[in-house]
Design an enzyme around this catalytic site. Structure first.
Site, mmCIF file in Angstrom:
data_model
loop_
_atom_site.group_PDB
_atom_site.id
_atom_site.type_symbol
_atom_site.label_atom_id
_atom_site.label_comp_id
_atom_site.label_asym_id
_atom_site.label_seq_id
_atom_site.Cartn_x
_atom_site.Cartn_y
_atom_site.Cartn_z
ATOM 1 N NE ARG A 148 5.876 -0.726 10.471
ATOM 2 C CZ ARG A 148 4.798 -0.775 9.719
ATOM 3 N NH1 ARG A 148 4.761 -0.134 8.575
ATOM 4 N NH2 ARG A 148 3.745 -1.466 10.114
ATOM 5 N NE ARG A 191 6.993 -2.979 6.198
ATOM 6 C CZ ARG A 191 5.672 -2.771 6.133
ATOM 7 N NH1 ARG A 191 5.128 -2.312 5.030
ATOM 8 N NH2 ARG A 191 4.899 -3.021 7.155
ATOM 9 N NE ARG A 236 1.839 -5.500 11.317
ATOM 10 C CZ ARG A 236 2.990 -5.374 10.651
ATOM 11 N NH1 ARG A 236 4.069 -6.014 11.094
ATOM 12 N NH2 ARG A 236 3.057 -4.635 9.582
ATOM 13 C CE LYS A 245 -2.291 -1.141 3.762
ATOM 14 N NZ LYS A 245 -1.904 -2.495 4.184
ATOM 15 N NE ARG A 304 -4.819 -1.846 9.979
ATOM 16 C CZ ARG A 304 -3.766 -1.321 9.344
ATOM 17 N NH1 ARG A 304 -3.802 -0.090 8.894
ATOM 18 N NH2 ARG A 304 -2.688 -2.040 9.169
HETATM 19 P P1 ADP Z 1 0.714 -2.479 7.946
HETATM 20 O O1 ADP Z 1 -0.417 -2.288 6.976
HETATM 21 O O2 ADP Z 1 2.003 -2.797 7.305
HETATM 22 O O3 ADP Z 1 0.396 -3.392 9.093
HETATM 23 P P2 ADP Z 1 0.372 0.226 9.007
HETATM 24 O O4 ADP Z 1 1.490 1.156 8.996
HETATM 25 O O5 ADP Z 1 -0.804 0.528 8.134
HETATM 26 O O6 ADP Z 1 1.035 -1.144 8.649
HETATM 27 O O7 ADP Z 1 -0.190 0.029 10.488
HETATM 28 C C1 ADP Z 1 0.637 -0.310 11.557
HETATM 29 C C2 ADP Z 1 -0.180 -0.454 12.833
HETATM 30 O O8 ADP Z 1 -0.829 0.799 13.143
HETATM 31 C C3 ADP Z 1 -1.328 -1.458 12.789
HETATM 32 O O9 ADP Z 1 -0.899 -2.777 13.060
HETATM 33 C C4 ADP Z 1 -2.248 -0.905 13.899
HETATM 34 O O10 ADP Z 1 -1.767 -1.221 15.172
HETATM 35 C C5 ADP Z 1 -2.105 0.601 13.734
HETATM 36 N N1 ADP Z 1 -3.140 1.145 12.827
HETATM 37 C C6 ADP Z 1 -2.909 1.695 11.594
HETATM 38 N N2 ADP Z 1 -4.076 2.064 11.020
HETATM 39 C C7 ADP Z 1 -5.056 1.740 11.898
HETATM 40 C C8 ADP Z 1 -6.474 1.848 11.890
HETATM 41 N N3 ADP Z 1 -7.139 2.357 10.838
HETATM 42 N N4 ADP Z 1 -7.174 1.420 12.976
HETATM 43 C C9 ADP Z 1 -6.541 0.907 14.014
HETATM 44 N N5 ADP Z 1 -5.217 0.752 14.094
HETATM 45 C C10 ADP Z 1 -4.463 1.162 13.057
#
Ligand code: ADP
Length: 191
Positions: free
Chosen positions: A134, A128, A146, A14, A89
């Site tokens: 991270r 990554r 996740r 993404k 999400r």
């Molecule tokens: P990835 O898609 O690689 O898991 P992101 O950077 O999108 O990584 O998200 C990392 C973390 O941030 C998620 O595992 C969650 O804990 C939190 N997070 C991100 N977006 C949301 C969301 N819309 N609602 C709740 N938690 C979120």
């Protein structure tokens, strides 16, 4: 406005594809993950709260995430549109986003879902981790968590947009350029 939800499991690409979309369509990129990470770096209260969930691979609570997203949208009054990356999400987030955009007299144009199978995702995330720094990429248990959270809580958000005829699935396997072209062809008819 052109408002795209870029959807897909962790590691689907993404972030990479967002950069291409912003450049082509002149959109504001709102990545909830990036916003949380910058709050963690700045040691804000929001960052401290978010970190406790993110480190476990859990979602940050809806109320917190939705409030944050709304205030970010309001910072960009005169944009062509947004790419929502990592949001919504949950179905509650999707409903809140619809209501909020409606109050601004706009709406989601399309959800673009990047599809990548689970083993490939795990490989990409471990790779990554070597460069991202991270914590949530480095630990296989957190990665598994996740992906499970994605399957249980986030994947159902697809139906929310399918029911509105706003859903398109894109094969997320292939070269970065090929995938970008696939996404462009899905979006262009909506311009
Ligand atoms: P990835 O898609 O690689 O898991 P992101 O950077 O999108 O990584 O998200 C990392 C973390 O941030 C998620 O595992 C969650 O804990 C939190 N997070 C991100 N977006 C949301 C969301 N819309 N609602 C709740 N938690 C979120």
């Amino acid at each position: 406005m052109l408002n795209i939800v870029l959807f897909g499991p962790p590691g689907a690409g993404k972030g990479t594809q967002s950069e291409r979309l912003i450049a082509k369509y002149d959109l504001v990129h709102l990545s909830t993950g990036d916003i949380f990470r910058s709050n963690i770096k700045g040691e804000t209260d929001l960052g401290k709260l978010a970190k406790s969930y993110m480190d476990q691979g859990q979602l940050v609570p809806d109320s917190v995430t939705i409030d944050m997203l709304r205030s970010e949208v309001l910072k960009h009054e005169n944009t062509n549109g947004f790419i929502f990356d990592g949001f919504p999400r949950t179905n509650a987030q999707a409903e809140a986003l619809d209501a909020f955009l409606d109050s601004l007299n706009t709406s989601i144009t399309l959800m673009v879902a990047l599809e990548v199978e689970e083993n490939e995702l795990k490989t990409r995330l471990m790779k990554r981790a070597e460069v991202s720094g991270r914590a949530d990429d480095a630990n296989p248990e957190v990665i598994a968590n996740r992906i499970a959270v994605y399957n249980n809580e986030t994947a159902p958000v697809k139906s929310f947009y399918q029911n509105q005829n706003k859903f398109v699935a894109i094969d997320g396997i292939g070269s970065i350029d090929d995938i970008t072209l696939r996404i462009f062809s899905a979006i262009d008819p909506h311009l």
